[in-house]
Design a protein around this motif. Structure first.
Motif, mmCIF file in Angstrom:
data_model
loop_
_atom_site.group_PDB
_atom_site.id
_atom_site.type_symbol
_atom_site.label_atom_id
_atom_site.label_comp_id
_atom_site.label_asym_id
_atom_site.label_seq_id
_atom_site.Cartn_x
_atom_site.Cartn_y
_atom_site.Cartn_z
ATOM 1 N N UNK A 1 0.859 -1.184 0.000
ATOM 2 C CA UNK A 1 0.000 0.000 0.000
ATOM 3 C C UNK A 1 0.893 1.231 0.000
ATOM 4 N N UNK A 2 0.660 2.110 -0.946
ATOM 5 C CA UNK A 2 1.434 3.346 -1.064
ATOM 6 C C UNK A 2 0.479 4.510 -0.823
ATOM 7 N N UNK A 3 0.499 5.037 0.403
ATOM 8 C CA UNK A 3 -0.374 6.166 0.742
ATOM 9 C C UNK A 3 0.380 7.460 0.497
ATOM 10 N N UNK A 4 -0.202 8.323 -0.327
ATOM 11 C CA UNK A 4 0.435 9.599 -0.644
ATOM 12 C C UNK A 4 -0.416 10.738 -0.106
ATOM 13 N N UNK A 5 0.261 11.680 0.513
ATOM 14 C CA UNK A 5 -0.407 12.844 1.071
ATOM 15 C C UNK A 5 0.503 14.038 0.882
ATOM 16 N N UNK A 6 -0.089 15.152 0.477
ATOM 17 C CA UNK A 6 0.627 16.429 0.412
ATOM 18 C C UNK A 6 -0.287 17.489 0.992
ATOM 19 N N UNK A 7 0.303 18.622 1.331
ATOM 20 C CA UNK A 7 -0.467 19.738 1.858
ATOM 21 C C UNK A 7 -1.627 20.050 0.909
ATOM 22 N N UNK A 8 -2.767 20.366 1.484
ATOM 23 C CA UNK A 8 -3.993 20.569 0.697
ATOM 24 C C UNK A 8 -3.845 21.672 -0.350
ATOM 25 N N UNK A 9 -3.200 22.745 -0.011
ATOM 26 C CA UNK A 9 -3.007 23.840 -0.975
ATOM 27 C C UNK A 9 -2.139 23.385 -2.153
#
Length: 183
Positions: free
Chosen positions: A103-111
């Protein structure tokens, strides 16, 4: 290409988080089959979803991926998979195919994420679709990030009530996916 066991890679995250970029990189490095619904929806229908056809397409892509895994080819499902149930079901299907699961979960700042979506629409409209602020808000509200158990590859929980197996739940969730449990 690397020599790794047959693996089902699942990218998880919102639009603009980097899923497809990672999926393309994984495919280049590993030779895995990359299945990205946006690359099919846009050419076939001109939109990201039309009358539930995305669920039908995703079911067929999952089926194709399952068959590839059974044939010894690693697969990348570049889907997003915003619900834990989707992720548990796909992980279970990987096991039924005899494959490892990553599983590769990617998250970046919403803006940053929203700016990436806007830029992608301007740069490569044939690979994406326009997303309004209201769309983005709706996506953000609908996405449930992976839990600590999911990220730690804890044992797969029982399927939701009314479904004997995760494969049965998956066939219900993705209408074009035949029941794949081989137990």
């Amino acid at each position: 290409m690397t020599s790794e066991p047959v693996t089902l890679h699942l990218t998880v995250g919102l639009p603009g988080s980097g899923k497809t970029t990672l999926a393309r990189d994984l495919a280049t490095r590993t030779g895995a089959l990359r299945l990205t619904p946006d690359e099919w929806m846009q050419p076939l229908f001109g939109v990201s979803d039309v009358d539930g056809k995305r669920d039908v397409l995703e079911g067929r892509l999952i089926w194709t991926g399952f068959r590839a895994l059974r044939g010894g080819l690693s697969v990348i499902l570049d889907f997003g998979c915003w619900s834990p149930e989707e992720r548990w079901a796909i992980r279970d299907l990987a096991g039924l195919a005899g494959a490892d699961f990553r599983l590769h979960h990617l998250w970046v700042d919403e803006e940053v994420r929203r700016a990436r979506c806007d830029a992608r629409w301007l740069e490569v409209p044939h690979e994406t679709f326009p997303m309004s602020a209201a769309d983005q808000d709706r996506y953000l509200a609908a996405c449930i990030p992976p839990s600590a158990d999911e990220l730690a590859y804890a044992p797969i929980p029982d399927p939701p009530a009314g479904h004997e197996t995760w494969a049965a739940w998956a066939a219900w969730r993705w209408p074009s996916l035949p029941r794949l449990d081989l137990s």
